[in-house]
Write a protein that holds these residues in place. Structure first.
Motif, short mmCIF file in Angstrom:
data_model
loop_
_atom_site.label_atom_id
_atom_site.label_comp_id
_atom_site.label_asym_id
_atom_site.label_seq_id
_atom_site.Cartn_x
_atom_site.Cartn_y
_atom_site.Cartn_z
N PRO A 91 15.53 -2.02 -14.89
CA PRO A 91 14.51 -3.05 -14.64
C PRO A 91 15.07 -4.25 -13.86
O PRO A 91 16.21 -4.65 -14.05
CB PRO A 91 14.08 -3.49 -16.04
CG PRO A 91 14.51 -2.38 -16.95
CD PRO A 91 15.76 -1.82 -16.32
N ALA A 92 14.24 -4.79 -13.00
CA ALA A 92 14.63 -5.95 -12.20
C ALA A 92 14.83 -7.19 -13.05
O ALA A 92 15.58 -8.09 -12.67
CB ALA A 92 13.57 -6.22 -11.14
N ASP A 93 14.17 -7.24 -14.22
CA ASP A 93 14.26 -8.44 -15.05
C ASP A 93 15.55 -8.52 -15.87
O ASP A 93 15.74 -9.45 -16.65
CB ASP A 93 13.04 -8.55 -15.98
CG ASP A 93 12.96 -7.44 -17.02
OD1 ASP A 93 13.93 -6.65 -17.16
OD2 ASP A 93 11.93 -7.35 -17.70
N GLY A 94 16.45 -7.54 -15.68
CA GLY A 94 17.73 -7.59 -16.37
C GLY A 94 17.72 -6.97 -17.76
O GLY A 94 18.76 -6.93 -18.41
N SER A 95 16.58 -6.50 -18.22
CA SER A 95 16.56 -5.84 -19.54
C SER A 95 17.32 -4.52 -19.46
O SER A 95 17.57 -4.01 -18.36
CB SER A 95 15.12 -5.66 -20.03
OG SER A 95 14.36 -4.91 -19.12
N PRO A 96 17.71 -3.96 -20.60
CA PRO A 96 18.54 -2.75 -20.59
C PRO A 96 17.90 -1.57 -19.86
O PRO A 96 16.68 -1.40 -19.89
CB PRO A 96 18.72 -2.42 -22.07
CG PRO A 96 18.45 -3.70 -22.79
CD PRO A 96 17.45 -4.44 -21.96
N SER A 97 18.74 -0.76 -19.23
CA SER A 97 18.28 0.45 -18.55
C SER A 97 17.82 1.48 -19.59
O SER A 97 18.27 1.47 -20.73
CB SER A 97 19.42 1.07 -17.74
OG SER A 97 19.80 0.21 -16.70
N SER A 98 16.92 2.35 -19.15
CA SER A 98 16.43 3.45 -19.99
C SER A 98 16.62 4.74 -19.22
O SER A 98 16.49 4.77 -17.99
CB SER A 98 14.95 3.29 -20.30
OG SER A 98 14.69 2.06 -20.91
N THR A 99 16.89 5.83 -19.94
CA THR A 99 17.07 7.13 -19.31
C THR A 99 16.07 8.12 -19.89
O THR A 99 15.87 8.17 -21.11
CB THR A 99 18.51 7.65 -19.52
OG1 THR A 99 19.41 6.71 -18.93
CG2 THR A 99 18.72 9.00 -18.89
N SER A 100 15.45 8.89 -19.01
CA SER A 100 14.45 9.87 -19.43
C SER A 100 15.11 11.12 -19.99
O SER A 100 16.33 11.32 -19.87
CB SER A 100 13.57 10.28 -18.23
OG SER A 100 14.29 11.14 -17.36
#
Length: 132
Positions: free
Chosen positions: A102-111
C-alpha cells in the motif's frame, strides 16, 4: 487496515482451468486481480512460476512483474512474457500470487496462490509456438 486479498485469475483460461495453444501464449498470458480497492500509489507485485509438471513441484522459470497503480481502481494485471518464461515449458502449470504494497505505508499483504494447467502440446505431437 488489512485487506482480504483475492486469488489472482487467468481470464483467458479455458475450462477446466487450462492455458493452451488456443490462447496463443507466445503473445503473453494475462493474470489479473480484481474486486480489490487499490489506491493511487499502491504497488502490486505478481510472482509467477512456470513448472514442467502439473502439480507445481518442478519450477522451470520464475519472474516478478510490478503493476504500479496510477489511479484508484479495483483491478490490476500483468502479462506473463513468452521469452524465457512461458517458452521454458511445453506441458506443466503456471502458479501465480501477488503482494500488495500500500502507498500509505501500511503493511504489505500477500495473496494465496492460483494454479492453472499450461500446455503447448499439439494433438499430432510437437509444441505450438510463435511460428505457428
Amino acid at each position: 487496515m488489512s485487506i482480504e486479498l483475492d486469488f489472482p485469475e487467468f481470464p483467458y483460461e479455458e475450462p477446466p482451468g487450462g492455458i493452451t495453444c488456443r490462447q496463443k501464449p507466445w503473445n503473453g498470458v494475462l493474470v489479473v486481480v480484481d474486486q480489490i480497492p487499490f489506491k493511487t500509489g499502491d504497488k502490486v507485485t505478481f510472482h509467477i512460476t512456470v513448472c514442467s509438471d502439473a502439480t507445481g513441484q518442478t519450477p522451470a522459470a520464475e519472474i516478478q512483474g510490478v503493476a504500479s497503480i496510477t489511479a484508484d481502481t479495483a483491478s490490476a494485471g500483468y502479462t506473463i512474457p513468452w521469452d524465457g518464461v512461458l517458452d521454458a515449458v511445453t506441458d506443466g502449470c503456471v502458479i501465480a500470487f501477488y503482494t500488495l504494497t500500500p502507498a500509505d505505508g501500511s503493511p504489505s499483504s500477500t495473496s494465496q496462490e492460483a494454479i492453472v494447467r499450461y500446455s503447448r502440446q499439439q494433438p499430432g505431437g510437437g509444441a505450438c509456438g510463435p511460428d505457428d
